[in-house]
Motif scaffolding. Structure first.
Motif, PDB file in Angstrom:
ATOM      1  N   VAL A 189      -6.652  -1.867  -9.584  1.00 21.86           N
ATOM      2  CA  VAL A 189      -6.433  -1.276  -8.763  1.00 21.86           C
ATOM      3  C   VAL A 189      -5.060  -2.003  -7.749  1.00 21.86           C
ATOM      4  CG1 VAL A 189      -6.689   0.027  -6.815  1.00 21.86           C
ATOM      5  CG2 VAL A 189      -8.187   0.297  -8.542  1.00 21.86           C
ATOM      6  N   SER A 190      -4.059  -2.048  -7.484  1.00 20.56           N
ATOM      7  CA  SER A 190      -3.555  -2.599  -6.305  1.00 20.56           C
ATOM      8  C   SER A 190      -2.520  -1.716  -5.288  1.00 20.56           C
ATOM      9  CB  SER A 190      -1.951  -3.349  -6.836  1.00 20.56           C
ATOM     10  OG  SER A 190      -1.006  -4.000  -6.168  1.00 20.56           O
ATOM     11  N   PRO A 191      -3.539  -2.176  -3.805  1.00 26.28           N
ATOM     12  CA  PRO A 191      -2.565  -0.919  -2.675  1.00 26.28           C
ATOM     13  C   PRO A 191      -1.822  -2.054  -1.826  1.00 26.28           C
ATOM     14  CG  PRO A 191      -4.702  -2.885  -1.979  1.00 26.28           C
ATOM     15  CD  PRO A 191      -4.369  -2.843  -3.571  1.00 26.28           C
ATOM     16  N   ARG A 192      -0.642  -1.458  -1.624  1.00 23.10           N
ATOM     17  CA  ARG A 192       0.081  -1.799  -0.490  1.00 23.10           C
ATOM     18  C   ARG A 192      -0.273  -2.641   0.558  1.00 23.10           C
ATOM     19  NH1 ARG A 192       5.583   1.851   0.386  1.00 23.10           N
ATOM     20  NH2 ARG A 192       5.262   2.203  -2.324  1.00 23.10           N
ATOM     21  N   GLY A 193       0.548  -3.031   1.132  1.00 22.46           N
ATOM     22  CA  GLY A 193      -0.119  -3.432   2.571  1.00 22.46           C
ATOM     23  C   GLY A 193       0.665  -2.366   3.766  1.00 22.46           C
ATOM     24  N   ASP A 194      -0.413  -1.668   4.265  1.00 17.63           N
ATOM     25  CA  ASP A 194      -0.024  -1.089   5.645  1.00 17.63           C
ATOM     26  C   ASP A 194       1.117  -0.998   6.698  1.00 17.63           C
ATOM     27  OD1 ASP A 194      -2.055  -2.135   6.464  1.00 17.63           O
ATOM     28  OD2 ASP A 194      -3.566  -0.331   7.216  1.00 17.63           O
ATOM     29  N   ILE A 195       1.174  -2.295   7.155  1.00 17.24           N
ATOM     30  CA  ILE A 195       1.628  -3.307   7.878  1.00 17.24           C
ATOM     31  C   ILE A 195       3.640  -3.574   7.338  1.00 17.24           C
ATOM     32  CG2 ILE A 195       1.975  -4.544   9.509  1.00 17.24           C
ATOM     33  CD1 ILE A 195      -0.128  -2.672  10.174  1.00 17.24           C
ATOM     34  N   SER A 196       4.052  -3.024   8.554  1.00 15.16           N
ATOM     35  CA  SER A 196       5.944  -3.163   8.316  1.00 15.16           C
ATOM     36  C   SER A 196       5.924  -5.131   9.033  1.00 15.16           C
ATOM     37  CB  SER A 196       6.360  -2.489   8.252  1.00 15.16           C
ATOM     38  OG  SER A 196       7.856  -3.057   7.902  1.00 15.16           O
ATOM     39  N   GLU A 197       6.151  -6.015   8.149  1.00 17.01           N
ATOM     40  CA  GLU A 197       7.266  -6.698   9.536  1.00 17.01           C
ATOM     41  C   GLU A 197       8.347  -7.382   9.117  1.00 17.01           C
ATOM     42  OE1 GLU A 197       4.869 -10.751  10.339  1.00 17.01           O
ATOM     43  OE2 GLU A 197       6.569 -11.337   9.179  1.00 17.01           O
ATOM     44  N   HIS A 198       9.028  -6.600  10.060  1.00 16.48           N
ATOM     45  CA  HIS A 198      11.051  -6.670  10.088  1.00 16.48           C
ATOM     46  C   HIS A 198      11.098  -5.877   8.109  1.00 16.48           C
ATOM     47  CE1 HIS A 198      11.104  -8.689  13.527  1.00 16.48           C
ATOM     48  NE2 HIS A 198      10.310  -9.652  12.384  1.00 16.48           N
ATOM     49  N   GLY A 199      10.822  -4.673   7.399  1.00 12.71           N
ATOM     50  CA  GLY A 199      10.905  -4.237   6.307  1.00 12.71           C
ATOM     51  C   GLY A 199       9.718  -5.277   5.022  1.00 12.71           C
ATOM     52  N   ALA A 200       9.281  -5.712   5.820  1.00 18.28           N
ATOM     53  CA  ALA A 200       7.758  -6.453   4.629  1.00 18.28           C
ATOM     54  C   ALA A 200       7.218  -6.009   4.354  1.00 18.28           C
ATOM     55  CB  ALA A 200       8.389  -8.192   4.901  1.00 18.28           C
ATOM     56  N   SER A 201       6.341  -5.821   3.521  1.00 19.22           N
ATOM     57  CA  SER A 201       4.671  -5.314   3.612  1.00 19.22           C
ATOM     58  C   SER A 201       3.924  -6.302   3.960  1.00 19.22           C
ATOM     59  CB  SER A 201       4.011  -4.245   2.544  1.00 19.22           C
ATOM     60  OG  SER A 201       5.019  -3.187   2.281  1.00 19.22           O
ATOM     61  N   ARG A 202       2.831  -6.159   4.480  1.00 21.73           N
ATOM     62  CA  ARG A 202       2.074  -6.811   4.955  1.00 21.73           C
ATOM     63  C   ARG A 202       0.220  -6.763   4.630  1.00 21.73           C
ATOM     64  NH1 ARG A 202       1.994 -12.253   6.667  1.00 21.73           N
ATOM     65  NH2 ARG A 202      -0.094 -11.728   7.647  1.00 21.73           N
ATOM     66  N   PHE A 203      -0.482  -6.856   4.942  1.00 22.74           N
ATOM     67  CA  PHE A 203      -1.639  -6.231   5.118  1.00 22.74           C
ATOM     68  C   PHE A 203      -2.726  -6.399   6.502  1.00 22.74           C
ATOM     69  CE2 PHE A 203      -1.869  -7.215   0.412  1.00 22.74           C
ATOM     70  CZ  PHE A 203      -2.332  -6.001   0.161  1.00 22.74           C
ATOM     71  N   PHE A 204      -2.416  -7.062   7.607  1.00 25.24           N
ATOM     72  CA  PHE A 204      -2.217  -7.725   8.690  1.00 25.24           C
ATOM     73  C   PHE A 204      -1.176  -7.527   9.604  1.00 25.24           C
ATOM     74  CE2 PHE A 204      -4.614 -11.116   6.817  1.00 25.24           C
ATOM     75  CZ  PHE A 204      -3.801 -11.897   7.699  1.00 25.24           C
ATOM     76  N   ARG A 205      -1.347  -7.913  10.801  1.00 25.86           N
ATOM     77  CA  ARG A 205       0.350  -8.311  11.310  1.00 25.86           C
ATOM     78  C   ARG A 205      -0.819  -9.775  11.977  1.00 25.86           C
ATOM     79  NH1 ARG A 205       2.702  -3.694  13.302  1.00 25.86           N
ATOM     80  NH2 ARG A 205       1.647  -2.481  13.186  1.00 25.86           N
ATOM     81  N   ARG A 206       0.812 -10.115  12.181  1.00 28.70           N
ATOM     82  CA  ARG A 206       0.665 -11.903  12.734  1.00 28.70           C
ATOM     83  C   ARG A 206       1.411 -11.803  14.141  1.00 28.70           C
ATOM     84  NH1 ARG A 206       3.834 -14.960   7.249  1.00 28.70           N
ATOM     85  NH2 ARG A 206       5.377 -13.636   7.576  1.00 28.70           N
ATOM     86  N   THR A 207       1.641 -12.599  15.110  1.00 26.77           N
ATOM     87  CA  THR A 207       2.396 -12.581  16.051  1.00 26.77           C
ATOM     88  C   THR A 207       3.583 -14.073  16.019  1.00 26.77           C
ATOM     89  OG1 THR A 207       0.616 -14.392  17.309  1.00 26.77           O
ATOM     90  CG2 THR A 207       0.514 -11.995  17.354  1.00 26.77           C
ATOM     91  N   GLY A 208       3.342 -15.019  13.830  1.00 27.07           N
ATOM     92  CA  GLY A 208       3.757 -15.768  14.343  1.00 27.07           C
ATOM     93  C   GLY A 208       3.640 -16.560  13.128  1.00 27.07           C
ATOM     94  N   GLU A 209       4.325 -17.399  12.173  1.00 27.07           N
ATOM     95  CA  GLU A 209       3.587 -18.366  11.215  1.00 27.07           C
ATOM     96  C   GLU A 209       2.478 -18.940  11.146  1.00 27.07           C
ATOM     97  OE1 GLU A 209       3.883 -18.251   7.090  1.00 27.07           O
ATOM     98  OE2 GLU A 209       5.996 -18.292   7.906  1.00 27.07           O
ATOM     99  N   GLY A 210       1.713 -18.386  10.536  1.00 27.96           N
ATOM    100  CA  GLY A 210       0.030 -19.143  10.840  1.00 27.96           C
ATOM    101  C   GLY A 210      -0.889 -18.820  11.546  1.00 27.96           C
ATOM    102  N   VAL A 211       0.114 -17.070  12.576  1.00 26.88           N
ATOM    103  CA  VAL A 211      -0.664 -17.127  13.884  1.00 26.88           C
ATOM    104  C   VAL A 211      -0.927 -15.736  13.933  1.00 26.88           C
ATOM    105  CG1 VAL A 211      -0.362 -17.272  16.495  1.00 26.88           C
ATOM    106  CG2 VAL A 211       0.724 -19.146  15.107  1.00 26.88           C
ATOM    107  N   TYR A 212      -2.492 -15.664  13.459  1.00 26.77           N
ATOM    108  CA  TYR A 212      -2.899 -14.039  13.005  1.00 26.77           C
ATOM    109  C   TYR A 212      -3.401 -13.206  14.514  1.00 26.77           C
ATOM    110  CZ  TYR A 212      -3.581 -16.065   8.407  1.00 26.77           C
ATOM    111  OH  TYR A 212      -3.263 -16.689   6.940  1.00 26.77           O
ATOM    112  N   ASP A 213      -3.379 -12.227  14.408  1.00 29.00           N
ATOM    113  CA  ASP A 213      -3.276 -10.877  15.335  1.00 29.00           C
ATOM    114  C   ASP A 213      -5.045 -10.495  14.823  1.00 29.00           C
ATOM    115  OD1 ASP A 213      -3.885  -8.234  16.235  1.00 29.00           O
ATOM    116  OD2 ASP A 213      -2.221  -8.003  17.101  1.00 29.00           O
TER     117      ASP A 213
END
Length: 214
Positions: free
Chosen positions: A47-71
């Motif tokens: 089972v492989s889910p796709r991240g539901d967040i888009s960061e400039h078109g790149a799929s992720r599983f959660f947001r961040r505000t900078g490299e290594g800085v998580y929301d």
């Protein structure tokens, strides 16, 4: 939590055999790790889910505000959502074992989900995780097998943060293996070999249906 909580791919395996969740890195998708997963555990349901967040078109599983800085608020949202998704698949498949494997951002959401509900997974492979906060682990990880793979020159996941994660997991009684390579954030063959070795025992896991006849 509905079945379509995430766009995902599922490939059935042997009934009652292992269930392997695969979590892609930033910019990947639900297909990124499927081939590797099938090589690792040929009999497993994947089972492989796709991240539901888009960061400039790149799929992720959660947001961040900078490299290594998580929301952190969005990480909490994503962790709850992923936990529901994982539980639903476990209930549907009824596997012998539940294993998670994630790379980079996928390793981070896998780790967060494991922290929130240690009972979900029997084993986890965290490939280049970055956990820049003190984990709030909701219970003991006793009996859980966890492999961390990392690069000693990883500019995204500094080695000291990786080592700190190992300490937190051991303090929660997890059985931890830490495998280093001499490179950066990329996957290397020695790392893939370490994952293969770590999961070897699950290749021959006896399906639930077969246990009743033994």
């Amino acid at each position: 939590m509905t079945e379509d909580a995430y766009i995902h791919e599922i490939v059935p395996g042997v009934a009652g055999g292992p269930l392997l969740f695969l979590f892609h890195g930033t910019g990947g998708n639900e297909h990124q790790l499927m081939g590797f997963g099938r090589e690792l555990l040929p009999s497993a349901t994947l089972v492989s889910p796709r991240g539901d967040i888009s960061e400039h078109g790149a799929s992720r599983f959660f947001r961040r505000t900078g490299e290594g800085v998580y929301d952190m608020g969005d990480l909490a949202r994503a962790t709850q959502r992923m936990g529901g998704f994982v539980r639903q698949k476990i209930d549907a498949v009824k596997p012998s074992h539940v294993i998670g494997l994630g790379y980079s951002n996928g390793a981070n959401i896998l780790a967060a989900t494991l922290f929130a509900d240690p009972a979900l997974f029997d084993a986890a492979v965290l490939m280049h995780p970055l956990i820049p906060f003190e984990p709030d682990i909701k219970g003991s990880l006793a009996g859980k097998a966890i492999l961390i793979t990392a690069g000693r020159r990883d500019p995204i996941c500094p080695p000291d943060i990786t080592a700190r994660l190992e300490v937190h997991l051991r303090a929660a009684d997890a059985g931890v293996v830490l495998a280093w390579h001499e490179g950066g954030h990329e996957m290397r063959q020695t790392e893939l070999d370490a994952v293969t070795s770590f999961l070897a025992s699950y290749r021959d896991a006896v399906p639930i249906s077969d246990r009743t006849t033994q």
